[in-house]
Every structure is written in structure tokens, then in C-alpha cells.
Design a protein around this motif. Structure first.
Motif, PDB file in Angstrom:
ATOM      1  N   LEU A  10       0.680  -1.282   0.233  1.00 36.58           N
ATOM      2  CA  LEU A  10      -0.062   0.120  -0.152  1.00 36.58           C
ATOM      3  C   LEU A  10       0.719   1.129  -0.047  1.00 36.58           C
ATOM      4  CD1 LEU A  10      -2.659   1.299   0.109  1.00 36.58           C
ATOM      5  CD2 LEU A  10      -2.696   1.154   2.521  1.00 36.58           C
ATOM      6  N   LEU A  11       2.039   1.271   0.749  1.00 34.17           N
ATOM      7  CA  LEU A  11       2.806   2.376   0.868  1.00 34.17           C
ATOM      8  C   LEU A  11       3.581   2.785  -0.554  1.00 34.17           C
ATOM      9  CD1 LEU A  11       4.396   4.734   2.575  1.00 34.17           C
ATOM     10  CD2 LEU A  11       5.895   3.153   2.935  1.00 34.17           C
ATOM     11  N   ILE A  12       3.915   1.540  -1.075  1.00 38.69           N
ATOM     12  CA  ILE A  12       4.495   1.762  -2.617  1.00 38.69           C
ATOM     13  C   ILE A  12       3.517   2.281  -3.417  1.00 38.69           C
ATOM     14  CG2 ILE A  12       5.650   0.415  -4.384  1.00 38.69           C
ATOM     15  CD1 ILE A  12       6.730  -1.497  -2.161  1.00 38.69           C
ATOM     16  N   ALA A  13       2.088   1.732  -3.420  1.00 40.94           N
ATOM     17  CA  ALA A  13       1.197   2.186  -4.329  1.00 40.94           C
ATOM     18  C   ALA A  13       1.045   3.688  -4.189  1.00 40.94           C
ATOM     19  CB  ALA A  13       0.084   1.286  -4.202  1.00 40.94           C
ATOM     20  N   VAL A  15       3.085   5.867  -2.842  1.00 42.96           N
ATOM     21  CA  VAL A  15       4.267   6.894  -3.252  1.00 42.96           C
ATOM     22  C   VAL A  15       4.163   6.860  -4.775  1.00 42.96           C
ATOM     23  CG1 VAL A  15       6.909   6.715  -3.239  1.00 42.96           C
ATOM     24  CG2 VAL A  15       5.664   6.210  -1.131  1.00 42.96           C
ATOM     25  N   ALA A  16       3.854   5.661  -5.468  1.00 42.94           N
ATOM     26  CA  ALA A  16       3.938   5.721  -7.013  1.00 42.94           C
ATOM     27  C   ALA A  16       2.668   6.758  -7.639  1.00 42.94           C
ATOM     28  CB  ALA A  16       3.647   4.324  -7.498  1.00 42.94           C
ATOM     29  N   SER A  23      -2.884   9.722 -14.223  1.00 44.13           N
ATOM     30  CA  SER A  23      -2.977   9.288 -15.644  1.00 44.13           C
ATOM     31  C   SER A  23      -1.695   8.567 -16.074  1.00 44.13           C
ATOM     32  CB  SER A  23      -3.029  10.681 -16.208  1.00 44.13           C
ATOM     33  OG  SER A  23      -1.771  11.537 -15.922  1.00 44.13           O
ATOM     34  N   LYS A  24      -0.533   8.689 -15.558  1.00 42.73           N
ATOM     35  CA  LYS A  24       0.654   8.062 -15.843  1.00 42.73           C
ATOM     36  C   LYS A  24       0.714   6.609 -15.549  1.00 42.73           C
ATOM     37  CE  LYS A  24       4.531   9.111 -17.958  1.00 42.73           C
ATOM     38  NZ  LYS A  24       4.458   9.471 -19.326  1.00 42.73           N
ATOM     39  N   LEU A  25       0.112   6.268 -14.413  1.00 41.07           N
ATOM     40  CA  LEU A  25       0.289   5.133 -13.885  1.00 41.07           C
ATOM     41  C   LEU A  25      -0.423   3.554 -14.909  1.00 41.07           C
ATOM     42  CD1 LEU A  25      -0.701   5.299  -9.990  1.00 41.07           C
ATOM     43  CD2 LEU A  25       1.426   4.862 -11.242  1.00 41.07           C
ATOM     44  N   PRO A  26      -1.477   3.850 -15.410  1.00 40.31           N
ATOM     45  CA  PRO A  26      -1.919   2.826 -16.493  1.00 40.31           C
ATOM     46  C   PRO A  26      -0.811   2.500 -17.624  1.00 40.31           C
ATOM     47  CG  PRO A  26      -3.647   4.328 -15.956  1.00 40.31           C
ATOM     48  CD  PRO A  26      -2.583   5.106 -15.240  1.00 40.31           C
TER      49      PRO A  26
END
Length: 71
Positions: A10-13, A15-16, A23-26
Motif C-alpha cells: 500500500l505504501l509503495i502504491a 508513493v507511485a 494518468s501516468k500509472l496505467p
């Protein structure tokens, strides 16, 4: 202590999400998916390119071992 807990993921998600934005994650996910697919295809291709070993040398090794045990 070496395993990831749900809180780590969850913490990594989070921060990402903060770094790249929603908009950039997909696009990043698709890029990683393509990368893993190409890597898998390449490793499967390498494994299929290797010639299989003929059974004759294995029989020779086994027969020599059998001859030594007979003596």
C-alpha cells in the motif's frame, strides 16, 4: 521480516501515485506488462533453441557404469 506485508504494498502504491500521477500509472503498468511478456517470450525462445541431448550418450554412460559394477 523479509516478506512484504500489505502495508508495504500500500505504501509503495501511494508513493507511485504521488510521483507519477493517476494518468501516468496505467501507461507504466502497460509498459511493465509488455516488458515481462517480451522477457518471457525471449526466455522461452532460448529454451526452445537449445538442441535436446540425444539419448545415445546417456546410454553409453549408463552401460559403462553397469560394466564397472559387473567386474
Amino acid at each position: 521480516m523479509g516478506a512484504f506485508s500489505p502495508w508495504h504494498i500500500l505504501l509503495i502504491a501511494v508513493v507511485a501515485l504521488l510521483l507519477f500521477g493517476p494518468s501516468k500509472l496505467p501507461e507504466l503498468g502497460r509498459g511493465f506488462g509488455r516488458m515481462f511478456r517480451e522477457f518471457k517470450d525471449a526466455t522461452n525462445g532460448l529454451a526452445s533453441d537449445e538442441p535436446s541431448q540425444p539419448a545415445a550418450p546417456r546410454k553409453e554412460i549408463n552401460s559403462s557404469v553397469e560394466e564397472e559394477t559387473r567386474k
